[in-house]
Design a protein around this motif. Structure first.
Motif, short mmCIF file in Angstrom:
data_model
loop_
_atom_site.label_atom_id
_atom_site.label_comp_id
_atom_site.label_asym_id
_atom_site.label_seq_id
_atom_site.Cartn_x
_atom_site.Cartn_y
_atom_site.Cartn_z
N VAL A 229 117.81 -17.07 3.31
CA VAL A 229 118.40 -16.07 4.21
C VAL A 229 118.09 -16.41 5.66
O VAL A 229 118.97 -16.34 6.53
CB VAL A 229 117.91 -14.65 3.86
N ALA A 230 116.86 -16.80 5.96
CA ALA A 230 116.50 -17.15 7.33
C ALA A 230 117.31 -18.34 7.82
O ALA A 230 117.81 -18.34 8.95
CB ALA A 230 115.00 -17.45 7.42
N ALA B 219 121.37 -20.47 11.39
CA ALA B 219 122.58 -21.27 11.58
C ALA B 219 123.71 -20.41 12.13
O ALA B 219 124.44 -20.83 13.04
CB ALA B 219 123.00 -21.92 10.26
N GLN B 220 123.83 -19.20 11.63
CA GLN B 220 124.86 -18.28 12.11
C GLN B 220 124.66 -17.97 13.60
O GLN B 220 125.61 -18.01 14.38
CB GLN B 220 124.81 -17.00 11.28
N GLU B 221 123.45 -17.69 13.99
CA GLU B 221 123.16 -17.39 15.40
C GLU B 221 123.37 -18.62 16.27
O GLU B 221 123.88 -18.51 17.39
CB GLU B 221 121.73 -16.88 15.55
N ALA B 222 123.02 -19.79 15.78
CA ALA B 222 123.24 -21.02 16.54
C ALA B 222 124.74 -21.23 16.79
O ALA B 222 125.14 -21.62 17.89
CB ALA B 222 122.63 -22.21 15.81
N LEU B 223 125.55 -20.98 15.78
CA LEU B 223 127.00 -21.10 15.95
C LEU B 223 127.53 -20.06 16.93
O LEU B 223 128.40 -20.36 17.75
CB LEU B 223 127.70 -20.98 14.61
N LEU C 243 117.89 -16.42 20.66
CA LEU C 243 116.81 -17.41 20.53
C LEU C 243 115.50 -16.76 20.10
O LEU C 243 114.76 -17.32 19.30
CB LEU C 243 116.62 -18.16 21.84
N VAL C 244 115.25 -15.56 20.62
CA VAL C 244 114.04 -14.85 20.23
C VAL C 244 114.05 -14.56 18.73
O VAL C 244 113.07 -14.79 18.03
CB VAL C 244 113.90 -13.53 21.03
N GLY C 245 115.18 -14.10 18.22
CA GLY C 245 115.30 -13.80 16.80
C GLY C 245 115.15 -15.04 15.93
O GLY C 245 114.49 -15.00 14.89
N MET C 246 115.76 -16.15 16.37
CA MET C 246 115.62 -17.40 15.60
C MET C 246 114.17 -17.86 15.58
O MET C 246 113.66 -18.28 14.54
CB MET C 246 116.52 -18.48 16.19
#
Length: 95
Positions: free
Chosen positions: A16-17, A22-26, A72-75
């Protein structure tokens, strides 16, 4: 997207992480990158570790731009909670 290694037995929390990172990076690529024609995602794993690399071919941007959100903080937090390390920033030539 390129997948390699032993990825089928990852713990659910790790899977899940990885998906969310990957979703946030996109999402960040769509919002912030300039003149992108390609995004590459590389996910490789083995018994002890997994590595996710996301990069694009966009024009270089300043690394010291002010942060406008919490992506970025969340990742970084997701990675840290699972004992990993996180690195984000521009490549030397593109992306």
């Amino acid at each position: 997207m390129h997948l390699s290694g032993a990825l089928h037995d990852l713990p659910a929390a790790v899977s899940v992480a990885l998906y969310r990172i990957a979703q946030e990076a996109l999402t960040n690529t769509m919002r912030h990158a300039r003149n992108v024609t390609r995004v590459h995602i590389d996910l490789a794993g083995d018994v002890d570790r997994v590595r996710l690399v996301v990069f694009d071919d966009g024009d270089p941007v300043a690394a010291n731009r002010p942060a406008t959100g919490f992506g970025l903080v969340g990742m970084r937090e997701r990675t840290s909670l699972l004992g990993g390390t996180f690195l984000a920033g521009p490549n030397l030539d593109r992306g």
